[in-house]
Enzyme design. Structure first.
Site, mmCIF file in Angstrom:
data_model
loop_
_atom_site.group_PDB
_atom_site.id
_atom_site.type_symbol
_atom_site.label_atom_id
_atom_site.label_comp_id
_atom_site.label_asym_id
_atom_site.label_seq_id
_atom_site.Cartn_x
_atom_site.Cartn_y
_atom_site.Cartn_z
ATOM 1 N N LYS A 77 0.849 -1.210 0.000
ATOM 2 C CA LYS A 77 0.000 0.000 0.000
ATOM 3 C C LYS A 77 0.885 1.261 0.000
ATOM 4 O O LYS A 77 0.679 2.175 -0.789
ATOM 5 C CB LYS A 77 -0.877 0.007 1.245
ATOM 6 C CG LYS A 77 -1.549 1.349 1.555
ATOM 7 C CD LYS A 77 -2.481 1.299 2.742
ATOM 8 C CE LYS A 77 -1.818 1.585 4.035
ATOM 9 N NZ LYS A 77 -1.589 3.012 4.332
ATOM 10 N N ASN A 78 1.881 1.266 0.891
ATOM 11 C CA ASN A 78 2.647 2.506 1.096
ATOM 12 C C ASN A 78 3.720 2.757 0.045
ATOM 13 O O ASN A 78 4.351 3.809 0.050
ATOM 14 C CB ASN A 78 3.241 2.517 2.511
ATOM 15 C CG ASN A 78 2.137 2.654 3.559
ATOM 16 O OD1 ASN A 78 0.987 2.936 3.218
ATOM 17 N ND2 ASN A 78 2.478 2.425 4.816
ATOM 18 N N ARG B 248 -9.081 -0.583 4.337
ATOM 19 C CA ARG B 248 -8.295 0.455 3.643
ATOM 20 C C ARG B 248 -6.919 -0.082 3.291
ATOM 21 O O ARG B 248 -6.298 0.376 2.338
ATOM 22 C CB ARG B 248 -8.106 1.672 4.556
ATOM 23 C CG ARG B 248 -9.297 2.562 4.683
ATOM 24 C CD ARG B 248 -8.950 3.784 5.514
ATOM 25 N NE ARG B 248 -7.669 4.363 5.107
ATOM 26 C CZ ARG B 248 -7.040 5.292 5.821
ATOM 27 N NH1 ARG B 248 -7.555 5.731 6.940
ATOM 28 N NH2 ARG B 248 -5.891 5.785 5.415
HETATM 29 C C1 EPZ Z 1 3.814 7.102 6.381
HETATM 30 O O1 EPZ Z 1 2.973 8.099 6.935
HETATM 31 C C2 EPZ Z 1 2.947 5.854 6.267
HETATM 32 N N1 EPZ Z 1 1.838 6.114 5.356
HETATM 33 C C3 EPZ Z 1 2.415 5.475 7.644
HETATM 34 O O2 EPZ Z 1 1.665 4.271 7.501
HETATM 35 C C4 EPZ Z 1 3.598 5.212 8.565
HETATM 36 O O3 EPZ Z 1 3.118 4.939 9.868
HETATM 37 C C5 EPZ Z 1 4.509 6.449 8.605
HETATM 38 O O4 EPZ Z 1 4.911 6.805 7.266
HETATM 39 C C6 EPZ Z 1 5.760 6.223 9.435
HETATM 40 O O5 EPZ Z 1 6.456 5.137 8.937
HETATM 41 C C7 EPZ Z 1 2.053 6.035 4.018
HETATM 42 O O6 EPZ Z 1 3.157 5.784 3.565
HETATM 43 C C8 EPZ Z 1 0.862 6.259 3.146
HETATM 44 P P1 EPZ Z 1 5.677 10.541 8.584
HETATM 45 P P2 EPZ Z 1 3.487 9.646 6.993
HETATM 46 O O7 EPZ Z 1 5.568 11.794 7.804
HETATM 47 O O8 EPZ Z 1 4.268 9.951 5.783
HETATM 48 C C9 EPZ Z 1 5.494 13.755 12.051
HETATM 49 C C10 EPZ Z 1 -0.225 2.884 7.696
HETATM 50 O O9 EPZ Z 1 -0.750 2.372 8.701
HETATM 51 N N2 EPZ Z 1 5.435 14.754 10.975
HETATM 52 O O10 EPZ Z 1 6.916 9.728 8.492
HETATM 53 O O11 EPZ Z 1 2.319 10.498 7.317
HETATM 54 C C11 EPZ Z 1 4.204 12.942 12.120
HETATM 55 O O12 EPZ Z 1 3.216 13.615 12.864
HETATM 56 C C12 EPZ Z 1 0.244 4.325 7.754
HETATM 57 O O13 EPZ Z 1 -0.013 2.291 6.615
HETATM 58 C C13 EPZ Z 1 5.477 16.100 11.294
HETATM 59 O O14 EPZ Z 1 5.574 16.459 12.460
HETATM 60 O O15 EPZ Z 1 4.443 9.586 8.263
HETATM 61 C C14 EPZ Z 1 4.663 11.672 12.805
HETATM 62 O O16 EPZ Z 1 4.687 11.895 14.202
HETATM 63 C C15 EPZ Z 1 -0.078 4.994 9.084
HETATM 64 N N3 EPZ Z 1 5.405 17.017 10.295
HETATM 65 C C16 EPZ Z 1 6.095 11.499 12.277
HETATM 66 O O17 EPZ Z 1 6.499 12.772 11.765
HETATM 67 C C17 EPZ Z 1 5.298 16.650 8.978
HETATM 68 O O18 EPZ Z 1 5.259 17.545 8.098
HETATM 69 C C18 EPZ Z 1 6.200 10.479 11.155
HETATM 70 O O19 EPZ Z 1 5.349 10.890 10.124
HETATM 71 C C19 EPZ Z 1 5.238 15.277 8.666
HETATM 72 C C20 EPZ Z 1 5.315 14.343 9.673
#
Ligand code: EPZ
Length: 416
Positions: free
Chosen positions: A22-23, A396
């Site tokens: 998915k990701n 999803r």
């Molecule tokens: C990706 O989400 C994945 N989703 C998530 O999988 C996964 O948990 C996550 O990466 C971490 O590995 C997809 O790839 C579609 P991040 P993403 O930006 O990109 C903070 C699933 O279950 N952050 O690495 O949204 C954020 O709040 C999903 O398949 C900021 O603060 O994750 C989090 O605490 C859930 N500001 C941390 O970084 C930003 O601008 C990691 O988020 C962006 C992120």
């Protein structure tokens, strides 16, 4: 809303073919915007989040043709550069479409994606990175209006190795002038797959899988076909299903390199793991041993398997401690597991889990995708019947989960 009904206590034994990731599929589908032509994708999982991405692409003018084992995406007739609010809200990761639209058309308009059940999930790192690339962002009435004359390469340091922000920078800077360097980039395998896909299109991107990614802007990207990598989180989920039921599960079409920290923890918990090319077999003990888990950015233990491993640990011999270092509220599933007899206490970023053999069937509610999968795990081992509501969350991210579990002996069915 549909429900899963699970009769617990069956040992799971047999083979499961792992679907496409998915990701990896989501950013790659966004990347098809960049060649302004046709792209053929294989091994795309048939799940709701992918269908939402297709809805967004169709809404802005792309055409999607689904064939038996492939999907043909034509982005030559895209004429709109705005992501519809209702679609943004359906899936937060639609924000990576913005990077592709800006990369190709130098403009994008999208609403601020709300938080969800695992945390605030801001996009400040995405927006700061866009501004570093010379993109102007006007924020009006909850919408971001992005514009630029052209993309000029620059140095970007990410405060946190955000997966989505890393993907958005790559998508926005792949076509352009100069060189963009991302320091403290995310190293997830899904980003490596996106980079492999874009380089096959003619992109010039180096450093995949490292924390320093170098993107040399090119003028044009071409039409290609591409095979999406297997889903490492799905793979971990089914191994844990085998472990929690004391079973013997063999994964086909999996990549063990992508889930080494998970395999290590399953071995530490007394499971037997054997790997043969793209097959991973797990033989579980009668009852796993308690282990401690700390989620970290890749190559650490994946946050997406935290809740699912937590369900396993709720049945383990001994007490385990989980520390969730990525999202600030990824324990919503705990209250539901405790209704089934689990003994989990959440203290801030940590959860203390006293293992018990007395997990009982109950009526529970899925709070998010991976939290819902954790409830399925508990239902598989629970005494009696478990009813899980809001399974749309689970659908999803897991292709044919009900059938895949049935094929290895689970007593599970959907009640609409
Ligand atoms: C990706 O989400 C994945 N989703 C998530 O999988 C996964 O948990 C996550 O990466 C971490 O590995 C997809 O790839 C579609 P991040 P993403 O930006 O990109 C903070 C699933 O279950 N952050 O690495 O949204 C954020 O709040 C999903 O398949 C900021 O603060 O994750 C989090 O605490 C859930 N500001 C941390 O970084 C930003 O601008 C990691 O988020 C962006 C992120």
């Amino acid at each position: 809303m549909s429900k899963f009904i699970i009769q617990g206590g069956k040992k799971l034994e047999g083979e499961i073919k792992i679907s496409g990731s998915k990701n990896a599929a989501l950013p790659i589908i966004a990347g098809t915007i960049l060649n302004g032509g046709r792209t053929t994708l294989y091994n795309v999982p048939n799940i709701q989040d992918v269908n939402t991405m297709f809805e967004i692409l169709k809404d802005i003018g792309a055409t999607i043709i689904k064939k038996k084992n492939k999907i043909i995406i034509d982005t030559s007739k895209i004429h709109k550069y705005e992501i519809a609010d209702n679609l943004m809200r359906k899936m937060r990761s639609s924000v990576i479409i913005a990077g592709a639209l800006i990369g190709k058309y130098h403009q994008a308009k999208f609403s601020y994606p709300g938080g969800c059940d695992i945390g605030a999930r801001p996009i400040d790192l995405h927006l700061k990175s866009f501004e570093k690339l010379g993109i102007t962002i006007k924020e009006e009435y909850g919408e971001m209006i992005c514009n630029t004359e052209k993309i000029i390469g620059t140095q970007i340091h990410l405060d946190f190795p955000s997966v989505g922000a890393t993907e958005n920078i790559i998508l926005a800077s792949c076509i352009g002038e100069g060189v963009t360097i991302i320091n403290n980039a995310a190293r997830e395998p899904e980003i490596e797959d996106l980079i492999k896909f874009l380089n096959k299109m003619g992109g010039k991107i180096k450093g995949a899988g490292t924390d320093k990614i170098e993107i040399t802007g090119v003028k044009h990207l071409s039409e290609i076909s591409y095979n999406i990598m297997p889903d490492r989180i799905e793979a971990g989920t089914y191994l844990i299903a085998g472990a929690i039921t004391g079973g013997d599960v063999k994964l086909l079409n999996a990549n063990s390199m992508h889930i080494e920290p998970v395999l290590d923890k399953l071995i530490e918990a007394n499971c037997k793991i054997s790997i043969n090319k793209s097959e991973i077999e797990l033989i579980a003990p009668k009852r796993v041993k308690a282990v401690d888990i700390k989620t970290m950015p890749y190559p650490g233990f994946p946050t997406d398997l935290q809740s699912i491993f937590g369900a396993l640990l709720s049945t383990a011999k001994g007490t385990s401690i989980i520390t969730e270092n990525i999202f600030e509220s990824r324990y919503k599933y705990v209250q539901e597991l405790n209704r089934m007899g689990a003994k989990i206490k959440v203290e801030g970023r940590s959860a203390v889990i006293k293992g018990t053999r007395k997990i009982q069937g109950a009526n529970v509610i899925a709070t998010d995708l991976r939290g819902g999968a954790a409830l399925i795990m508990a239902g598989l081992i629970a005494k009696g019947i478990t009813q899980i509501e809001n399974i749309e969350y689970i659908l999803r991210g897991y292709e044919n989960i009900e059938q895949k579990l049935k094929n290895i002996g689970a007593k599970i069915f959907v009640e609409n």
